[in-house]
Design an enzyme around this catalytic site. Sequence first.
Site, PDB file in Angstrom:
ATOM      1  N   LYS A 149       0.834  -1.203   0.000  1.00 23.63           N
ATOM      2  CA  LYS A 149       0.000   0.000   0.000  1.00 23.63           C
ATOM      3  C   LYS A 149       0.867   1.252   0.000  1.00 23.63           C
ATOM      4  O   LYS A 149       0.694   2.145  -0.840  1.00 23.63           O
ATOM      5  CB  LYS A 149      -0.921   0.016   1.222  1.00 23.63           C
ATOM      6  CG  LYS A 149      -1.895   1.191   1.226  1.00 23.63           C
ATOM      7  CD  LYS A 149      -2.512   1.420   2.587  1.00 23.63           C
ATOM      8  CE  LYS A 149      -1.585   2.236   3.462  1.00 23.63           C
ATOM      9  NZ  LYS A 149      -2.226   2.716   4.706  1.00 23.63           N
ATOM     10  N   ASP A 166      -6.265   0.503   0.827  1.00 25.50           N
ATOM     11  CA  ASP A 166      -6.365   0.734   2.268  1.00 25.50           C
ATOM     12  C   ASP A 166      -7.736   0.259   2.739  1.00 25.50           C
ATOM     13  O   ASP A 166      -8.477  -0.387   1.993  1.00 25.50           O
ATOM     14  CB  ASP A 166      -6.124   2.206   2.602  1.00 25.50           C
ATOM     15  CG  ASP A 166      -7.227   3.125   2.089  1.00 25.50           C
ATOM     16  OD1 ASP A 166      -8.157   2.644   1.394  1.00 25.50           O
ATOM     17  OD2 ASP A 166      -7.176   4.331   2.386  1.00 25.50           O
TER      18      ASP A 166
END
Length: 261
Positions: free
Chosen positions: A128, A146
């Site tokens: 991420k 996320d």
Amino acid sequence: MRTEETPLGRKRRARKINRVLAETYPYAVAELDFRNPFELLVATVLSAQTTDVRVNAITPALFAAYPDPLAMSQAAPEALQELIRSTGFFRAKANSLLALSTRIVDEYDGVVPGRLEDLVTLAGVGRKTANVVLGNAFGVPGITVDTHFIRLARRFGWTNETDPVKIEHAVGELFEPSDWTMLSHRVVFHGRRICLARKPACGACPLTTLCPAYGEGETDAAKAAKLLKYELAPGREELLKKMRAGATRAELRTEGYGLQA
């Protein structure tokens, strides 16, 4: 919506959703303040388990003290911890920042690497964070998965996966790589403002005809409007107008606008 949606139908619907989100959030960008890849890398590591607003509040002082990997690698742990204390988990985050800064200095000549396979080897950096840095600091397409993106990808019916890496790949197949970075911003913006975790504001959502999860939240338009966050919240019409006109976060803060939820 028919439950027997074909793969082609899903792709077409997904791309329609992206177009609507682009119209809704033409100002969608990374919500962390940064001037270079190192600042974005550090800010993204700090953003774990806290808000971007909180991170943006402390990074000016942090980068004034430690403007580059070399300076941060030489920081006294206690001093670094104190500067980032308000972001939570400050000891672990300080350890990650010291370790990643040292690695960047020792192995990459003080320059943040621009490849996913290198970034994910740095302390505190997963896919991420790596995709955030690649997409926004290097212009390399990436999907930022996320908690908001996971929630919305499943609500939109783009995937039933729960693993972030599998979600990244499944959603990536629905869009052109050139759309990945901006798609990530738009989905996260939508998740923070309208498609909220506990009670989505379905009645104020522009995706009602495209979202199979419509009705999970408040469908009454007036009640849903009261749930909206950030610049879409009631009473923030002037802030929204300025954002749609292209005002930057720095300009808005200078004018006294609060950017919190």
